[in-house]
Design an enzyme around this catalytic site. Structure first.
Site, PDB file in Angstrom:
ATOM      1  CB  SER A  47      -0.934   0.019   1.216  1.00  9.86           C
ATOM      2  OG  SER A  47      -0.186  -0.081   2.409  1.00  9.86           O
ATOM      3  CG  ASP A 350      -4.603   5.303   6.947  1.00 12.06           C
ATOM      4  OD1 ASP A 350      -3.445   5.238   7.419  1.00 12.06           O
ATOM      5  OD2 ASP A 350      -4.980   4.601   5.991  1.00 12.06           O
ATOM      6  CG  HIS A 353      -1.440   3.514   4.784  1.00 11.72           C
ATOM      7  ND1 HIS A 353      -2.654   3.050   5.260  1.00 11.72           N
ATOM      8  CD2 HIS A 353      -0.829   2.465   4.190  1.00 11.72           C
ATOM      9  CE1 HIS A 353      -2.773   1.751   4.945  1.00 11.72           C
ATOM     10  NE2 HIS A 353      -1.678   1.380   4.307  1.00 11.72           N
TER      11      HIS A 353
END
Length: 421
Positions: A47, A350, A353
């Site tokens: 990610s 968040d 991340h």
């Protein structure tokens, strides 16, 4: 009124504003937009590098907040599948190289779609396949991993060079490969499943070996310039600061407030990776294998956040509140979550991340060559944007020189036609 200059043309005299002359001067001083420093970028990872493969795989899953706003709100003004409020490190790298953002592999169909490269990274991907973990008693569903991303890459080579793989060698030689960051989820998932930490530590040699074999495979296919990132300092991740909160002062680094034992683990992974890359360099002397020190670049932000305009380095902008901006009951885009007014003031987006501001800070460290070994700016020596970045005191937004030139040209021509007509 603004200054203007009279110019004679076939349509008679017309006024050319000083702004246009300035734009023209900028164009002549800087030349036309520079050619890309590398023709293509290929990216692998999780990610931290996924520019939009995730929606193609998990687009129907309503439990995935990254598929909707507020994700993407800062730069793209919409959710793109990136796990942040804006751009990622790979976006800043591509931009500085003079390339468009790297296209997610799953969004393309034709060879033309991948004229500037492809991104195989997927949110949640691991280095090792799920069987490795199941075999060691760690519960694990089916997950994306580096083996699948490499299969996609082979499929892309078949698309780009259908007649003969050898036709792809020139392209491989000239392209830039970003192999990671990958491996973080090989630790995150067991950590969140409360697997004993001593056991998780035993996975690291296998994770590093998988990264190494992937680099070796890419070199075998013709890759000559590879950037291999280490892990970020996971002890500075807001969710971990909440989950592993401690009353012992010695568990925290005094200069950052990050969890010492978790950061020591990140450094352990990175040491093994650095040693492995050194072995690969000896085996492949004609190949540039660049270690990207994500840890060191990120620690600059945690030690001196004010230099990056960040006020809350250890807090999430989007989440459930509390000292680290996260809670057990809400997460960004899920439940009763809160979003901060200015994500650029936060180190985390968040809770897991980084924010665009943090990604940008890390990218600066890499692109300037401070946190790449050997320096990326000397390895890709034909890149004036990198040279300028390395020597500049103030970091201009990646690619600003290119974009200013294009903007100046557009403004110049628009005003030219407005006055002419």
């Amino acid at each position: 009124s603004s200054a203007s200059v009279s110019v004679s043309g076939r349509g008679g005299g017309f006024l050319l504003p000083a702004a246009v002359l300035l734009a023209v001067a900028v164009i002549h001083a800087r030349g036309a937009p520079a050619a890309p420093c590398v023709p293509r970028v290929f990216s692998f990872g999780d990610s931290l590098a996924d520019t939009g493969n995730f929606p193609f795989l998990y687009g129907n899953d309503s439990r995935e907040p990254a598929l909707r706003t507020p994700y993407g709100e800062t730069f793209f003004r919409r959710a793109t599948g990136r796990f942040s409020d804006g751009r990622l490190i790979v976006d800043f790298i591509a931009d500085t190289m003079g390339l468009p953002f790297v296209r997610p592999y799953l969004s393309g169909r034709t060879a033309e779609d991948f004229a500037s490269g492809a991104n195989f990274a997927v949110g949640g991907a691991m280095a090792l396949g799920p069987d490795f973990f199941r075999g060691r008693g760690v519960p694990m569903g089916d997950r994306m991993h580096l083996g699948v991303e490499m299969k996609w890459f082979h499929d892309l080579l078949d698309l780009l060079c259908p007649a003969d793989r050898a036709d792809c060698m020139g392209m491989m030689n000239q392209s830039l490969f970003l192999v990671g960051e990958i491996g973080g989820n090989d630790y995150n998932i067991p950590l969140l499943s409360r697997v004993p930490f001593e056991k998780i530590r035993t996975f690291t040699p296998s994770v590093v070996a998988k990264i190494s074999s992937t680099v070796t495979e890419l070199i075998g296919l013709g890759a000559k310039t590879l950037v291999v990132p280490g892990n970020l300092p996971i002890g500075c991740v807001p969710n971990y600061l909440m989950i592993f909160k401690s009353d012992k002062k010695e568990d925290y680094e005094p200069e950052t407030g990050c969890l010492r034992w978790m950061n020591e683990f990140s450094k352990y992974h990175n040491r093994l990776l650095i040693d492995e890359l050194e072995k690969l360099r000896k085996l492949h002397p004609g190949v540039s294998i660049i270690y990207a020190d994500y840890y060191g670049a990120a620690m600059e932000i945690y030690r001196s956040p004010e230099q990056f305009g960040i006020d809350h380095p250890l807090a999430a902008c989007c989440g459930g509140g509390g000292p680290y901006g996260v809670s057990m009951t809400a997460r960004c885009g899920y439940g009763e979550y809160k979003v901060c007014d200015d994500p650029q003031k936060y180190g985390s987006w968040d809770g897991f991340h980084p924010s665009e501001a943090a990604y940008k800070g890390i990218a600066i460290g890499l692109l300037r060559g401070t946190y790449t070994q050997p320096s990326i700016s000397t390895t890709i020596s034909s890149c004036p944007q990198l040279t300028e970045l390395g020597s500049s005191v103030e970091y201009k937004n990646c690619g600003t020189v290119l974009h200013l030139t294009v903007v100046a040209q557009v403004i110049g021509w628009l005003l030219f036609f407005v006055h002419f007509l």
